[in-house]
Design an enzyme around this catalytic site. Structure first.
Site, mmCIF file in Angstrom:
data_model
loop_
_atom_site.group_PDB
_atom_site.id
_atom_site.type_symbol
_atom_site.label_atom_id
_atom_site.label_comp_id
_atom_site.label_asym_id
_atom_site.label_seq_id
_atom_site.Cartn_x
_atom_site.Cartn_y
_atom_site.Cartn_z
ATOM 1 N N LYS A 87 0.834 -1.202 0.000
ATOM 2 C CA LYS A 87 0.000 0.000 0.000
ATOM 3 C C LYS A 87 0.875 1.261 0.000
ATOM 4 O O LYS A 87 2.105 1.175 0.182
ATOM 5 C CB LYS A 87 -0.938 -0.066 1.214
ATOM 6 N N TYR B 214 -12.624 -2.817 -2.923
ATOM 7 C CA TYR B 214 -13.162 -2.809 -1.564
ATOM 8 C C TYR B 214 -14.696 -2.764 -1.532
ATOM 9 O O TYR B 214 -15.285 -2.307 -0.554
ATOM 10 C CB TYR B 214 -12.551 -1.656 -0.772
ATOM 11 N N PHE C 31 -15.231 2.952 7.953
ATOM 12 C CA PHE C 31 -13.864 3.276 7.540
ATOM 13 C C PHE C 31 -13.689 3.318 6.014
ATOM 14 O O PHE C 31 -12.599 3.600 5.526
ATOM 15 C CB PHE C 31 -12.863 2.288 8.162
ATOM 16 N N ARG D 103 -1.370 -14.401 3.415
ATOM 17 C CA ARG D 103 -2.110 -13.819 4.553
ATOM 18 C C ARG D 103 -1.304 -13.978 5.842
ATOM 19 O O ARG D 103 -1.262 -13.091 6.687
ATOM 20 C CB ARG D 103 -3.472 -14.515 4.736
ATOM 21 N N THR E 128 -4.984 -8.144 10.444
ATOM 22 C CA THR E 128 -5.399 -6.868 9.846
ATOM 23 C C THR E 128 -4.921 -5.681 10.667
ATOM 24 O O THR E 128 -4.399 -4.703 10.132
ATOM 25 C CB THR E 128 -6.938 -6.831 9.717
ATOM 26 N N ARG F 209 2.873 -6.799 8.940
ATOM 27 C CA ARG F 209 2.121 -5.799 9.704
ATOM 28 C C ARG F 209 2.628 -5.703 11.140
ATOM 29 O O ARG F 209 2.665 -4.618 11.732
ATOM 30 C CB ARG F 209 0.627 -6.146 9.663
ATOM 31 N N ASN G 169 -1.847 -0.220 7.427
ATOM 32 C CA ASN G 169 -1.343 -1.571 7.706
ATOM 33 C C ASN G 169 -0.498 -2.163 6.577
ATOM 34 O O ASN G 169 -0.324 -3.373 6.490
ATOM 35 C CB ASN G 169 -2.484 -2.500 8.137
ATOM 36 N N HIS H 292 -1.797 -5.592 1.552
ATOM 37 C CA HIS H 292 -3.078 -6.268 1.326
ATOM 38 C C HIS H 292 -2.786 -7.670 0.799
ATOM 39 O O HIS H 292 -1.783 -7.874 0.129
ATOM 40 C CB HIS H 292 -3.904 -5.524 0.272
ATOM 41 N N GLU I 130 -9.575 -9.968 -7.779
ATOM 42 C CA GLU I 130 -8.679 -8.826 -7.534
ATOM 43 C C GLU I 130 -7.567 -8.756 -8.590
ATOM 44 O O GLU I 130 -7.204 -7.661 -9.024
ATOM 45 C CB GLU I 130 -8.105 -8.922 -6.116
HETATM 46 P P1 IDP Z 1 -7.658 -7.483 5.453
HETATM 47 O O1 IDP Z 1 -6.912 -6.404 4.682
HETATM 48 O O2 IDP Z 1 -6.787 -8.094 6.512
HETATM 49 O O3 IDP Z 1 -8.299 -8.512 4.563
HETATM 50 P P2 IDP Z 1 -10.313 -6.328 5.847
HETATM 51 O O4 IDP Z 1 -11.188 -6.570 7.020
HETATM 52 O O5 IDP Z 1 -10.699 -6.942 4.546
HETATM 53 O O6 IDP Z 1 -8.830 -6.743 6.264
HETATM 54 O O7 IDP Z 1 -10.210 -4.758 5.673
HETATM 55 C C1 IDP Z 1 -9.668 -4.200 4.494
HETATM 56 C C2 IDP Z 1 -8.781 -3.030 4.873
HETATM 57 O O8 IDP Z 1 -9.573 -1.998 5.423
HETATM 58 C C3 IDP Z 1 -7.727 -3.329 5.957
HETATM 59 O O9 IDP Z 1 -6.555 -3.917 5.450
HETATM 60 C C4 IDP Z 1 -7.457 -1.930 6.481
HETATM 61 O O10 IDP Z 1 -6.589 -1.212 5.600
HETATM 62 C C5 IDP Z 1 -8.843 -1.298 6.413
HETATM 63 N N1 IDP Z 1 -9.554 -1.409 7.681
HETATM 64 C C6 IDP Z 1 -10.190 -2.486 8.189
HETATM 65 N N2 IDP Z 1 -10.750 -2.213 9.371
HETATM 66 C C7 IDP Z 1 -10.473 -0.918 9.634
HETATM 67 C C8 IDP Z 1 -10.789 -0.024 10.712
HETATM 68 O O11 IDP Z 1 -11.431 -0.386 11.704
HETATM 69 N N3 IDP Z 1 -10.318 1.248 10.606
HETATM 70 C C9 IDP Z 1 -9.610 1.703 9.533
HETATM 71 N N4 IDP Z 1 -9.287 0.890 8.499
HETATM 72 C C10 IDP Z 1 -9.715 -0.392 8.541
HETATM 73 MG MG MG Z 2 -9.879 -8.325 3.227
#
Ligand code: IDP
Ligand code: MG
Length: 149
Positions: free
Chosen positions: A9, A49, A57, A85, A91, A102, A112, A115, A126
């Protein structure tokens, strides 16, 4: 063999972590099948997304992912989805184990660093958002001979 989609990212690119991150995927034995540095468009971010569109968010997530160049990757391996992963970590970097990307490089969920797709189906979806078919290459990857019995 399985393919997955990963992304470094904008924070990972700006913090000069690209080489370190790709080295981790390579060291695991994942084949780099596609790779490019690119600017994500609003349309691509919305497709990527879509599952999060109702989340509080979501607007911040779209502005984060479009805030600067990213590195998009297609990685291949025996269990590529799960392996990548695991290498990325939880996450929220607060919950991510040390030794994960991370866990080692992040401090909060909104920055973070990386992805990765969460299933083979998501990976195919994707990859198609970010790569044309001719940008994902098939080639002999000699480490496979030593990775698998
Ligand atoms: P992942 O990236 O581990 O699959 P997801 O739940 O799919 O996690 O969320 C996608 C992305 O959205 C996360 O990687 C992060 O950048 C962002 N994200 C998820 N939850 C939050 C939050 O509570 N606050 C801000 N950003 C979030
Ligand atoms: Mg995800």
């Amino acid at each position: 063999m399985e393919k997955t989609f990963a992304m470094i990212k904008p924070d990972g690119v700006q913090r000069s972590l690209v080489g370190n991150i790709i080295a981790r995927y390579e060291a695991k034995g994942l084949r780099v099948a596609g790779m490019k540095i690119m600017q994500v468009s609003n349309e691509q971010a919305a497709q990527h997304y879509a599952e999060h569109v109702e989340k509080p968010f979501y607007p911040g997530l779209v502005s984060y992912i479009t805030s600067g160049p990213v590195v998009a990757l297609v990685l291949e391996g025996k269990n590529a989805v799960e392996e990548v992963r695991k290498i990325n970590g939880a996450t929220n970097p607060l919950n991510a184990a040390c030794g994960t990307i991370r866990g080692d490089f992040g401090q909060e969920v909104g920055r973070n660093v990386v992805h990765a797709s969460d299933s083979v189906e998501s990976a195919a979806r994707e990859i198609a958002i970010y790569f044309n078919a001719d940008e994902v290459l098939e080639y002999d990857y000699l480490p496979n001979k030593w990775l698998f019995e």
